[in-house]
Design a protein around this motif. Sequence first.
Motif, mmCIF file in Angstrom:
data_model
loop_
_atom_site.group_PDB
_atom_site.id
_atom_site.type_symbol
_atom_site.label_atom_id
_atom_site.label_comp_id
_atom_site.label_asym_id
_atom_site.label_seq_id
_atom_site.Cartn_x
_atom_site.Cartn_y
_atom_site.Cartn_z
ATOM 1 N N TYR A 110 6.923 -15.138 -7.473
ATOM 2 C CA TYR A 110 5.654 -15.295 -6.638
ATOM 3 C C TYR A 110 4.546 -14.160 -7.263
ATOM 4 O O TYR A 110 3.569 -14.241 -6.941
ATOM 5 C CB TYR A 110 5.906 -14.428 -5.275
ATOM 6 C CG TYR A 110 6.778 -15.231 -4.404
ATOM 7 C CD1 TYR A 110 6.783 -16.684 -4.284
ATOM 8 C CD2 TYR A 110 7.369 -14.854 -3.441
ATOM 9 C CE1 TYR A 110 7.411 -17.309 -3.461
ATOM 10 C CE2 TYR A 110 7.941 -15.459 -2.200
ATOM 11 C CZ TYR A 110 8.222 -16.681 -2.463
ATOM 12 O OH TYR A 110 8.643 -17.794 -1.794
ATOM 13 N N MET A 164 12.827 -15.574 -6.652
ATOM 14 C CA MET A 164 11.479 -15.706 -6.137
ATOM 15 C C MET A 164 10.578 -14.419 -6.082
ATOM 16 O O MET A 164 9.135 -14.580 -6.354
ATOM 17 C CB MET A 164 11.442 -16.286 -4.644
ATOM 18 C CG MET A 164 12.054 -17.579 -4.404
ATOM 19 S SD MET A 164 11.666 -18.706 -6.017
ATOM 20 C CE MET A 164 9.989 -19.576 -5.236
ATOM 21 N N SER A 165 11.289 -13.264 -6.060
ATOM 22 C CA SER A 165 10.371 -11.948 -6.264
ATOM 23 C C SER A 165 9.741 -12.121 -7.405
ATOM 24 O O SER A 165 8.533 -11.457 -7.481
ATOM 25 C CB SER A 165 11.248 -10.868 -5.810
ATOM 26 O OG SER A 165 12.059 -10.468 -6.892
ATOM 27 N N TYR A 166 10.258 -12.479 -8.585
ATOM 28 C CA TYR A 166 9.631 -12.773 -9.655
ATOM 29 C C TYR A 166 8.565 -13.777 -9.809
ATOM 30 O O TYR A 166 7.480 -13.604 -10.290
ATOM 31 C CB TYR A 166 10.639 -12.830 -10.877
ATOM 32 C CG TYR A 166 11.185 -11.572 -11.284
ATOM 33 C CD1 TYR A 166 10.934 -10.720 -12.201
ATOM 34 C CD2 TYR A 166 12.593 -11.521 -10.640
ATOM 35 C CE1 TYR A 166 11.688 -9.575 -12.487
ATOM 36 C CE2 TYR A 166 13.351 -10.244 -10.828
ATOM 37 C CZ TYR A 166 13.024 -9.506 -11.739
ATOM 38 O OH TYR A 166 13.573 -8.143 -12.100
ATOM 39 N N ILE A 188 9.846 -10.430 0.739
ATOM 40 C CA ILE A 188 8.924 -11.481 1.057
ATOM 41 C C ILE A 188 9.454 -13.118 1.017
ATOM 42 O O ILE A 188 9.428 -13.752 1.777
ATOM 43 C CB ILE A 188 7.786 -11.326 -0.027
ATOM 44 C CG1 ILE A 188 6.836 -10.146 0.173
ATOM 45 C CG2 ILE A 188 6.836 -12.893 -0.052
ATOM 46 C CD1 ILE A 188 6.019 -10.017 -0.889
ATOM 47 N N PRO A 189 10.375 -13.250 0.053
ATOM 48 C CA PRO A 189 11.198 -14.671 -0.223
ATOM 49 C C PRO A 189 11.971 -14.759 1.154
ATOM 50 O O PRO A 189 12.327 -15.837 1.686
ATOM 51 C CB PRO A 189 11.985 -14.506 -1.293
ATOM 52 C CG PRO A 189 11.323 -13.363 -2.277
ATOM 53 C CD PRO A 189 10.558 -12.406 -1.381
ATOM 54 N N LYS A 245 15.338 -5.679 -9.177
ATOM 55 C CA LYS A 245 14.904 -6.619 -8.262
ATOM 56 C C LYS A 245 13.209 -6.465 -7.686
ATOM 57 O O LYS A 245 12.963 -5.313 -7.810
ATOM 58 C CB LYS A 245 15.514 -6.466 -6.891
ATOM 59 C CG LYS A 245 16.935 -6.827 -6.976
ATOM 60 C CD LYS A 245 17.710 -6.478 -5.573
ATOM 61 C CE LYS A 245 19.268 -6.561 -6.023
ATOM 62 N NZ LYS A 245 19.820 -5.616 -6.741
ATOM 63 N N GLY A 246 12.518 -7.543 -7.729
ATOM 64 C CA GLY A 246 11.287 -7.410 -7.065
ATOM 65 C C GLY A 246 11.411 -6.978 -5.508
ATOM 66 O O GLY A 246 12.399 -6.522 -5.075
ATOM 67 N N TYR A 247 10.134 -7.419 -4.880
ATOM 68 C CA TYR A 247 10.317 -7.085 -3.451
ATOM 69 C C TYR A 247 10.762 -8.127 -2.489
ATOM 70 O O TYR A 247 10.273 -9.206 -2.119
ATOM 71 C CB TYR A 247 8.744 -6.854 -2.897
ATOM 72 C CG TYR A 247 8.493 -6.095 -1.647
ATOM 73 C CD1 TYR A 247 9.046 -4.941 -1.518
ATOM 74 C CD2 TYR A 247 7.840 -6.912 -0.769
ATOM 75 C CE1 TYR A 247 8.800 -4.225 -0.230
ATOM 76 C CE2 TYR A 247 7.653 -6.152 0.668
ATOM 77 C CZ TYR A 247 8.196 -4.828 0.639
ATOM 78 O OH TYR A 247 7.942 -4.235 1.826
ATOM 79 N N THR A 248 12.167 -8.339 -2.683
ATOM 80 C CA THR A 248 12.779 -9.354 -2.057
ATOM 81 C C THR A 248 12.667 -9.577 -0.487
ATOM 82 O O THR A 248 12.861 -10.673 -0.051
ATOM 83 C CB THR A 248 14.274 -9.378 -2.322
ATOM 84 O OG1 THR A 248 14.664 -8.104 -1.986
ATOM 85 C CG2 THR A 248 14.418 -9.220 -3.678
#
Lengths: 320, 280
Positions: free
Chosen positions: A53, A49-51, B127-128, B122-125
């Motif tokens: 969003y 989901m970090s991708y 938030i999820p 990884k993105g900014y995890t």
Amino acid sequence: MSMANRVSVADKRAAPLVGYRARRELWCLAFIAPQLALFLMFTAYPIVMSYVYAFFDWDGYGPPKDYVGFDNFIETVTDPIFWNAFRNSLLFMAYVVAVQVPLALLLALLLNAERLRGKVFYRTIYFLPVVTTTAVVGLVMRFIFGAYKGVVNELLIKLGLLTAPIDWLGSIDTAFLVVVLVGIWKTFGMKLVYWLAGIQSLPKELFESARIDGASGLQLLRYITVPLLLPVGSVILLMSAVNALHVFDLVKSMTDGGPAFKTDMVDVYIYRYAFSGNGGARVGFASAAGVVYGVAVMIISLALGLLVRWSGGRRNAARL
Amino acid sequence: MNPARRKRSPVYVLVHVLLFAIGIVWIYPFIWMIMSSFKTNNEYIVSGIKLLPQSFQFSNYKRAWETAHFSVYFWNNVIITVSVVVIVILVCALTGYAVGRYRFKGRLVFVTAVTATMFMPKGYTIIPIYSLVNSLGLNNSLWGVILAEVGGAHVLFILLFVAYFRGLPKELSESAEIDGSGFVRTFAQIVLPLSKPIIATAAIMQFMWTWNAFLMPLIFTLGKPELRTLGVGMFQFVGENTMDWTGMAAAASISLVPILAVFIAMQRYFIEGVSGAIKG
């Protein structure tokens, strides 16, 4: 050593019992089920989901609906404030790693000297900041380096090194430096213990035989200790770098990125957009910035990972 | 070289003097914090670099504990930390037992998946994770923070348990099973009690991380003062009371002294836990 070939051979002996193995398989699955559920919910799903969003214009309320393609990414890479934070994060990492890793090695070598007394005492002292709450320490540092009656100013004035107090964290010339110093101090003990663990895992026989052959203390250090420590050293370097690149608690509590974005770091920048409150959050944009930075950190880690491999540190790296 | 002579050598003395002097500077912020917490604000202003308070008085602690709600924050911290440590240890021990001692379908897939995510960009995890906990309806209780802190794969602890359980002699569980002990009972009554050293190491590490956590409690308690932890409460307190230096020092001491005390009492486990992270 692979995990598969050291499993208990009890499987085979128990085989005659009908249904026993099947039941045990079920129990095994039941045993990993809680971790599997937590992993899927809090590791796998958030990564995906970090991708996802990042492709939406979304304030965080309700499901994301407003698909905007790569707009958030374009905005991220064209925002000078993002690159300012990026530069600060890299500089922070570079300073912290460059000072901390060699100095921690030096102290570890000293503390490892057989004849030194009080090893546990010193190790405890230098490790102490590591166990404390970073955010609280950051706030305490705000007072210690404070412009009004801060103990650093009081001391420097008393020693005659300063004539008037300096606003260490409020001035664009000194804020970054102070954040770096506190950052080095806060996690130094961690690197010290890593090095100590590395030194203690070295084969003792090698040192004994070299000593019998007449090697001096410095020769031992130069030709045995340091070369043998290279692999573990690269792992320490890698871990320190990734941790420093994700500095958040310390900066959020000490300066919140100020003054004038001088101590802004990428994780602080992203937080501002993700959780700004008042309904003004830009969660999609924050996610895109997170992806850009995540990829950047991955590239830096890969570069350092190659260093690990090159120095023969495969064994250590492959364990995790 | 004669050790007695070496001990008296100037280099040896110099090393000790340096290590000790730097060591004092190293922990000075904590000494300063604790000493300031016993001063009055007026005394703080005029005392300059003088460390000792004129008289030890506890009004700052009373103010922080009662008026500034640090009693609430303290117990929130305790509840969150204890819950997270217990749940994480249990989950990791269960996983470590199954993976370390048995071969079963899906084992390899599980191990590979858990390990592989460590190496993914990884993105900014956060938030999820935040929206997931919110959608479970847990954002108005401490359970939200607890679940978010428990969540994820604890690769280091799992590896420690796997290695330990695998090293135990297999006759141990076999003889128990011959005596009629089931899978769960063998684990709970025979194998788990043997893994006390690993439990201690993992508990100490997780205790340290959870007690000191900031980002998770911060985002889950935005606008919910009654759920704040010590770190978050401290953050708000300093934002609202910029001139209450000694109240700040008392509040900071309430946050830090418990973890410092646990560390000094059990420093061997802290060091072992951290060393375990590098040795793998």
